[in-house]
Design an enzyme around this catalytic site. Sequence first.
Site, PDB file in Angstrom:
ATOM      1  N   ARG A 138       0.845  -1.190   0.000  1.00 30.61           N
ATOM      2  CA  ARG A 138       0.000   0.000   0.000  1.00 30.61           C
ATOM      3  C   ARG A 138       0.885   1.246   0.000  1.00 30.61           C
ATOM      4  O   ARG A 138       1.979   1.237   0.546  1.00 30.61           O
ATOM      5  CB  ARG A 138      -0.938   0.003   1.212  1.00 30.61           C
ATOM      6  CG  ARG A 138      -1.909  -1.179   1.228  1.00 30.61           C
ATOM      7  CD  ARG A 138      -2.751  -1.211   2.489  1.00 30.61           C
ATOM      8  NE  ARG A 138      -3.689  -2.334   2.495  1.00 30.61           N
ATOM      9  CZ  ARG A 138      -3.400  -3.544   2.962  1.00 30.61           C
ATOM     10  NH1 ARG A 138      -2.191  -3.779   3.495  1.00 30.61           N
ATOM     11  NH2 ARG A 138      -4.295  -4.512   2.908  1.00 30.61           N
ATOM     12  N   LYS A 193      -2.415  -2.036   7.655  1.00 34.30           N
ATOM     13  CA  LYS A 193      -3.866  -1.866   7.733  1.00 34.30           C
ATOM     14  C   LYS A 193      -4.505  -2.938   8.600  1.00 34.30           C
ATOM     15  O   LYS A 193      -5.424  -2.655   9.381  1.00 34.30           O
ATOM     16  CB  LYS A 193      -4.456  -1.900   6.328  1.00 34.30           C
ATOM     17  CG  LYS A 193      -5.968  -1.734   6.283  1.00 34.30           C
ATOM     18  CD  LYS A 193      -6.469  -1.760   4.861  1.00 34.30           C
ATOM     19  CE  LYS A 193      -7.987  -1.583   4.818  1.00 34.30           C
ATOM     20  NZ  LYS A 193      -8.499  -1.613   3.428  1.00 34.30           N
ATOM     21  N   HIS A 219      -2.409   2.636  -5.491  1.00 29.67           N
ATOM     22  CA  HIS A 219      -3.096   1.404  -5.115  1.00 29.67           C
ATOM     23  C   HIS A 219      -3.312   0.507  -6.328  1.00 29.67           C
ATOM     24  O   HIS A 219      -3.445  -0.719  -6.197  1.00 29.67           O
ATOM     25  CB  HIS A 219      -4.444   1.727  -4.470  1.00 29.67           C
ATOM     26  CG  HIS A 219      -5.082   0.571  -3.779  1.00 29.67           C
ATOM     27  ND1 HIS A 219      -4.764   0.216  -2.485  1.00 29.67           N
ATOM     28  CD2 HIS A 219      -6.014  -0.329  -4.202  1.00 29.67           C
ATOM     29  CE1 HIS A 219      -5.468  -0.841  -2.136  1.00 29.67           C
ATOM     30  NE2 HIS A 219      -6.241  -1.198  -3.154  1.00 29.67           N
ATOM     31  N   ARG A 237      -1.314  -2.715  -6.892  1.00 24.13           N
ATOM     32  CA  ARG A 237      -1.744  -3.925  -6.198  1.00 24.13           C
ATOM     33  C   ARG A 237      -2.757  -4.696  -7.038  1.00 24.13           C
ATOM     34  O   ARG A 237      -2.694  -5.928  -7.153  1.00 24.13           O
ATOM     35  CB  ARG A 237      -2.361  -3.557  -4.842  1.00 24.13           C
ATOM     36  CG  ARG A 237      -1.356  -3.011  -3.853  1.00 24.13           C
ATOM     37  CD  ARG A 237      -2.008  -2.406  -2.606  1.00 24.13           C
ATOM     38  NE  ARG A 237      -2.821  -3.345  -1.866  1.00 24.13           N
ATOM     39  CZ  ARG A 237      -2.349  -4.274  -1.041  1.00 24.13           C
ATOM     40  NH1 ARG A 237      -1.032  -4.423  -0.884  1.00 24.13           N
ATOM     41  NH2 ARG A 237      -3.159  -5.069  -0.359  1.00 24.13           N
ATOM     42  N   HIS A 282      -3.681  -9.425   2.633  1.00 26.72           N
ATOM     43  CA  HIS A 282      -5.118  -9.547   2.873  1.00 26.72           C
ATOM     44  C   HIS A 282      -5.283 -10.584   3.969  1.00 26.72           C
ATOM     45  O   HIS A 282      -5.472 -11.758   3.725  1.00 26.72           O
ATOM     46  CB  HIS A 282      -5.849  -9.996   1.604  1.00 26.72           C
ATOM     47  CG  HIS A 282      -5.907  -8.928   0.573  1.00 26.72           C
ATOM     48  ND1 HIS A 282      -6.248  -9.179  -0.742  1.00 26.72           N
ATOM     49  CD2 HIS A 282      -5.656  -7.595   0.642  1.00 26.72           C
ATOM     50  CE1 HIS A 282      -6.225  -8.051  -1.427  1.00 26.72           C
ATOM     51  NE2 HIS A 282      -5.869  -7.078  -0.612  1.00 26.72           N
ATOM     52  N   TYR A 314      -3.008 -15.094  11.913  1.00 27.16           N
ATOM     53  CA  TYR A 314      -2.188 -14.829  10.729  1.00 27.16           C
ATOM     54  C   TYR A 314      -0.727 -15.151  11.016  1.00 27.16           C
ATOM     55  O   TYR A 314      -0.156 -14.719  12.007  1.00 27.16           O
ATOM     56  CB  TYR A 314      -2.341 -13.346  10.353  1.00 27.16           C
ATOM     57  CG  TYR A 314      -1.426 -12.892   9.250  1.00 27.16           C
ATOM     58  CD1 TYR A 314      -1.451 -13.528   8.008  1.00 27.16           C
ATOM     59  CD2 TYR A 314      -0.546 -11.829   9.439  1.00 27.16           C
ATOM     60  CE1 TYR A 314      -0.625 -13.097   6.988  1.00 27.16           C
ATOM     61  CE2 TYR A 314       0.275 -11.398   8.427  1.00 27.16           C
ATOM     62  CZ  TYR A 314       0.229 -12.037   7.200  1.00 27.16           C
ATOM     63  OH  TYR A 314       1.043 -11.607   6.192  1.00 27.16           O
TER      64      TYR A 314
END
Length: 411
Positions: free
Chosen positions: A249, A276, A337, A340, A363, A373
């Site tokens: 990002r 994020k 962006h 991406r 993501h 994660y």
Amino acid sequence: MAAKTNLLSASKCNNATSEGKAIRKLHDGGGLYLWVYAEGGKFWRLRYRLGGKEKSLSFGSYPQVSLKEARAKRDEQRKVLDADLDPSAERKAANLRKKLAHANSFEAVAMEWYNKQLHTWVPHHASDVKRRLESNIFPTIGKRPIDQIEAPELLQTIRKIEARGAYDLAHRVLQVCGQVFRYGIATGRCTRNLSTDLRGALTPHKKQHQAAVRPEELPELLRAIARYDETGDKQTRLALQLLAQTFVRTNELIGAEWAEFDLNNALWIIPAGRMKMKAEHIVPLSGQALAMLVELKEISGGSRLVFPGRNRDKPISNNTMLFALYRLGYKGKMTGHGFRAVASTILNETGFNPDVIERQLAHCERNEVRGAYNRAEYLSERKRMMQAWADLIDQMAKGENKVTSIKWAAA
């Protein structure tokens, strides 16, 4: 009520001194006094008796509170006394009600909710949420007790945003208000989420996706970026190229610090606080990306930042790369962006494991049933993919318009 004889005048109040006393008390009738102190201060007080005890109440200082205003306050409090109530106790109760009302105001509840969420947000999102509340909501309903706000009142506030043509923002602000009302319900300050009452009341808006070139248009864009030094500066050109290489990002790129890079192991480790999804993220660095970082190290001139701005302690602006794309003729066609999106499209089309691509895009898996994660998940595959992607970008920049050459790496 006993008759009052007014003894003071404005000129007497102005000229009054303590006459050498520590405090001189000048009577105005009805229990109103002007206390004149040796230091020069003058203060209004109301003296009264209740239950056989003498009490007093302050009305403020003179001349900030005039003689006329002090007399009006005295008359008001005398009515309280005539009702067999204690003016001092009534004032304390009123102040308490005011304090409780403030604690239950929409602004107070909103800021309490905001501070609860703050540690889960990246800085720019936190700033956006706060600015939206302060600019659009607090000036109109911020001081109102949250449980007294009605749906039409909230709608009128949101429609002021719509009147500016900011339909998307209106929906976003209403969404934030809904979160505040839900927090208010959970903490016992209100019983309804008014945002649900307004469902369908706002002007519909079409979600705007950030512009991105089509895969077949990427080679020409890469060649245009490679020529950017002809009209712009080298740092911006390298920023665009590194963004294309890593497809992170934009905020993650421009906020990069040298301490995040493990160049010996060709890894960029972005801390959770800048991501994020609030999870530490590993970006494998291709040989091409490492070469760019060598150039950027020299340009940064000892700054802790990879992309320092004019103030070496602050990074370049969010708009730096966007405006560079404008100068290259891609206004409305490409954004930071967008790299991406185009990387995701091409990598998926060329046969890479979608889970590997998603992990590299950060993501983060939100389904807790599948576990937390893992920052290094698929790392070996991601390293191979990122080098293959860098090689493809090189080929495109040199004139190769096809993406078939990357397919060998995905096998």
